[in-house]
Scaffold this motif. Structure first.
Motif, PDB file in Angstrom:
ATOM      1  N   GLN A   1      -5.576   8.361 -15.663  1.00 45.99           N
ATOM      2  CA  GLN A   1      -5.093   7.052 -15.194  1.00 45.99           C
ATOM      3  C   GLN A   1      -3.623   7.033 -14.759  1.00 45.99           C
ATOM      4  OE1 GLN A   1      -5.728   3.819 -17.859  1.00 45.99           O
ATOM      5  NE2 GLN A   1      -7.928   4.210 -18.083  1.00 45.99           N
ATOM      6  N   ASP A   2      -3.383   6.281 -13.711  1.00 49.27           N
ATOM      7  CA  ASP A   2      -2.035   5.814 -13.371  1.00 49.27           C
ATOM      8  C   ASP A   2      -2.146   4.297 -13.360  1.00 49.27           C
ATOM      9  OD1 ASP A   2      -0.704   8.185 -12.922  1.00 49.27           O
ATOM     10  OD2 ASP A   2      -1.237   8.268 -10.793  1.00 49.27           O
ATOM     11  N   SER A   3      -1.314   3.618 -14.140  1.00 50.17           N
ATOM     12  CA  SER A   3      -1.468   2.160 -14.119  1.00 50.17           C
ATOM     13  C   SER A   3      -0.125   1.461 -13.862  1.00 50.17           C
ATOM     14  CB  SER A   3      -2.123   1.671 -15.403  1.00 50.17           C
ATOM     15  OG  SER A   3      -1.211   1.744 -16.456  1.00 50.17           O
ATOM     16  N   PHE A   4      -0.229   0.307 -13.262  1.00 53.65           N
ATOM     17  CA  PHE A   4       0.966  -0.441 -12.846  1.00 53.65           C
ATOM     18  C   PHE A   4       0.799  -1.909 -13.238  1.00 53.65           C
ATOM     19  CE2 PHE A   4      -0.003   2.977  -9.897  1.00 53.65           C
ATOM     20  CZ  PHE A   4       1.180   3.708  -9.912  1.00 53.65           C
ATOM     21  N   ALA A   5       1.809  -2.453 -13.895  1.00 54.93           N
ATOM     22  CA  ALA A   5       1.799  -3.896 -14.174  1.00 54.93           C
ATOM     23  C   ALA A   5       1.949  -4.622 -12.841  1.00 54.93           C
ATOM     24  CB  ALA A   5       2.954  -4.251 -15.103  1.00 54.93           C
ATOM     25  N   TYR A   6       1.221  -5.714 -12.665  1.00 56.34           N
ATOM     26  CA  TYR A   6       1.337  -6.461 -11.405  1.00 56.34           C
ATOM     27  C   TYR A   6       2.798  -6.844 -11.124  1.00 56.34           C
ATOM     28  CZ  TYR A   6      -3.794  -7.122 -11.424  1.00 56.34           C
ATOM     29  OH  TYR A   6      -5.164  -6.949 -11.426  1.00 56.34           O
ATOM     30  N   SER A   7       3.527  -7.106 -12.219  1.00 50.62           N
ATOM     31  CA  SER A   7       4.928  -7.548 -12.030  1.00 50.62           C
ATOM     32  C   SER A   7       5.797  -6.440 -11.433  1.00 50.62           C
ATOM     33  CB  SER A   7       5.521  -8.020 -13.365  1.00 50.62           C
ATOM     34  OG  SER A   7       5.335  -7.026 -14.343  1.00 50.62           O
ATOM     35  N   ASP A   8       5.340  -5.186 -11.495  1.00 51.60           N
ATOM     36  CA  ASP A   8       6.125  -4.079 -10.930  1.00 51.60           C
ATOM     37  C   ASP A   8       5.717  -3.734  -9.499  1.00 51.60           C
ATOM     38  OD1 ASP A   8       7.548  -3.797 -13.259  1.00 51.60           O
ATOM     39  OD2 ASP A   8       6.159  -2.316 -14.111  1.00 51.60           O
TER      40      ASP A   8
ATOM     41  N   ALA B   1       0.850  -1.207   0.000  1.00 54.13           N
ATOM     42  CA  ALA B   1       0.000   0.000   0.000  1.00 54.13           C
ATOM     43  C   ALA B   1       0.881   1.251   0.000  1.00 54.13           C
ATOM     44  CB  ALA B   1      -0.923  -0.012   1.214  1.00 54.13           C
ATOM     45  N   ASP B   2       1.940   1.251   0.804  1.00 52.87           N
ATOM     46  CA  ASP B   2       2.837   2.423   0.875  1.00 52.87           C
ATOM     47  C   ASP B   2       3.513   2.660  -0.475  1.00 52.87           C
ATOM     48  OD1 ASP B   2       2.168   2.795   3.494  1.00 52.87           O
ATOM     49  OD2 ASP B   2       3.995   1.889   4.323  1.00 52.87           O
ATOM     50  N   TRP B   3       3.948   1.561  -1.110  1.00 54.71           N
ATOM     51  CA  TRP B   3       4.604   1.705  -2.416  1.00 54.71           C
ATOM     52  C   TRP B   3       3.631   2.339  -3.412  1.00 54.71           C
ATOM     53  CZ3 TRP B   3       3.906   0.086  -7.469  1.00 54.71           C
ATOM     54  CH2 TRP B   3       4.997   0.274  -8.327  1.00 54.71           C
ATOM     55  N   LEU B   4       2.384   1.832  -3.443  1.00 52.81           N
ATOM     56  CA  LEU B   4       1.391   2.387  -4.391  1.00 52.81           C
ATOM     57  C   LEU B   4       1.133   3.860  -4.098  1.00 52.81           C
ATOM     58  CD1 LEU B   4      -1.028  -0.676  -4.570  1.00 52.81           C
ATOM     59  CD2 LEU B   4       0.278   0.275  -6.486  1.00 52.81           C
ATOM     60  N   MET B   5       1.033   4.201  -2.798  1.00 50.07           N
ATOM     61  CA  MET B   5       0.755   5.604  -2.439  1.00 50.07           C
ATOM     62  C   MET B   5       1.937   6.511  -2.794  1.00 50.07           C
ATOM     63  SD  MET B   5      -1.721   5.583   0.896  1.00 50.07           S
ATOM     64  CE  MET B   5      -0.962   4.364   1.928  1.00 50.07           C
ATOM     65  N   SER B   6       3.123   5.912  -2.881  1.00 50.21           N
ATOM     66  CA  SER B   6       4.281   6.734  -3.269  1.00 50.21           C
ATOM     67  C   SER B   6       4.343   6.920  -4.786  1.00 50.21           C
ATOM     68  CB  SER B   6       5.582   6.089  -2.774  1.00 50.21           C
ATOM     69  OG  SER B   6       5.875   4.945  -3.567  1.00 50.21           O
ATOM     70  N   GLN B   7       3.586   6.081  -5.520  1.00 47.06           N
ATOM     71  CA  GLN B   7       3.651   6.117  -6.988  1.00 47.06           C
ATOM     72  C   GLN B   7       2.474   6.863  -7.631  1.00 47.06           C
ATOM     73  OE1 GLN B   7       6.298   4.540  -8.794  1.00 47.06           O
ATOM     74  NE2 GLN B   7       7.132   4.374  -6.727  1.00 47.06           N
ATOM     75  N   THR B   8       1.388   7.017  -6.892  1.00 51.16           N
ATOM     76  CA  THR B   8       0.206   7.697  -7.451  1.00 51.16           C
ATOM     77  C   THR B   8      -0.372   8.649  -6.412  1.00 51.16           C
ATOM     78  OG1 THR B   8      -2.018   7.431  -8.373  1.00 51.16           O
ATOM     79  CG2 THR B   8      -1.314   5.739  -6.816  1.00 51.16           C
ATOM     80  N   LYS B   9      -0.971   9.724  -6.937  1.00 49.30           N
ATOM     81  CA  LYS B   9      -1.631  10.674  -6.028  1.00 49.30           C
ATOM     82  C   LYS B   9      -3.069  10.250  -5.761  1.00 49.30           C
ATOM     83  CE  LYS B   9       0.996  14.879  -6.434  1.00 49.30           C
ATOM     84  NZ  LYS B   9       2.147  14.379  -7.221  1.00 49.30           N
TER      85      LYS B   9
END
Ligand code: R1P
Length: 287
Positions: free
Chosen positions: A47-54, A16-24
């Protein structure tokens, strides 16, 4: 056995912290796209999108029709996060991994979960292309102890013995019926009971007959564990099954189901499912 895997609170928090650091974006609503229904995510704005692998800690999608992307964005003024691809027990994921994103969503601040899936119908009145509002589910793996809540309970998420009656929010179900009438799609709308079986094989005729006798309206290989974990941590849940085929219940029937056919019906109905979900998100109240 893989179902006994335990994931610590810190591991969910790290993701969750990683995602919050990558998107507003700070989502209020999470949507899980079923087989062939991934285009739901395309309707999100900014959109902000992230591959699951990342994404640290995220499992990988291995099923055709499940892209494997987490998409954040705005829909009708509400902030959403959309799973373009879910995880199934039959892929070999533990149930903790299968439901991993749900607790991450909770930590991101999500309050409402919308689950969608492709399912075969057992109810005699249902046709391929119908959309079923899920009223309740039968979690067959859960009945024999294959439940993502098995193992030490994390009290920070919810209680040891969570109630499951009313896990599909009645207010949202009623709202969806109203919306379907207004959109002119009430004739393809159904409401019923979804059953999860383990898969990955489709049901035998004897199994289909058994499920029918037990009052199951539609059957698939997902959703129930996600809803159990979501309910445990206090998320409001709404669920839709797209009926992609009639489950064969007669030995005289020569038809047989395949995944390509499932995806094809998904493509045909994805626009209607999108419209329903978009309107629902527009009109749902968020605290
Ligand atoms: C079978 O065609 C696949 O479609 C459904 C079944 O569960 C199975 O995975 O997928 P979703 O439940 O992910 O929509």
């Amino acid at each position: 056995m893989h179902s006994k895997e335990h994931i610590s609170h810190d591991e969910y928090q790290k993701t969750a912290d990683w995602l919050m650091s990558q998107t507003k974006h700070r989502p209020q609503v999470a949507i899980i796209c079923g087989s062939g229904l991934g285009t739901l995510a395309d309707t999100l704005k900014c959109q902000d999108s992230f591959a699951y692998s990342d994404i640290p800690g995220f499992p990988q999608s291995t099923v055709q029709g499940h892209a494997g992307r987490l998409v954040f964005g705005e829909l009708k003024g509400k902030t959403c996060v959309c799973m373009q691809g879910r995880f199934h027990m039959y892929e070999g994921h533990s149930l903790c991994k299968t439901t991993f994103p749900i607790r991450v969503f909770k930590l991101l601040g999500v309050e409402t979960l919308i689950v969608t899936n492709a399912a075969g119908s057992l109810a005699d009145g249902f046709q391929p292309g119908d959309i079923m509002i899920i009223k309740d589910h039968i979690n067959f793996p859960g009945l024999v102890g294959l439940n993502p809540l098995c193992g030490p309970n994390d009290d920070k998420f919810g209680p040891r013995f969570p109630a499951m009656s009313g896990c599909y929010d009645k207010g949202l179900r009623c709202l969806a019926v109203e919306i379907a009438k207004e959109l002119g799609v009430a004739s393809i709308l159904q409401e019923g009971v979804y059953a999860m079986v383990g898969g990955p094989n489709f049901e035998t005729i004897a199994e289909a007959r058994l499920l029918h006798r037990l009052g199951v309206d539609a059957v698939g290989m997902s959703t129930a564990p996600e809803v159990v974990v979501a309910t445990h941590c206090g998320l409001r849940v709404f669920g839709l099954s797209l009926i992609t085929n009639k489950v064969v219940k007669s030995y005289e029937d020569t038809e047989s189901v395949n995944h390509e056919g499932v995806l094809e019906i998904g493509r045909l109905r994805s626009h209607t499912v999108q419209q329903l979900v978009t309107e629902l998100i527009d009109r749902m109240e968020i605290n």
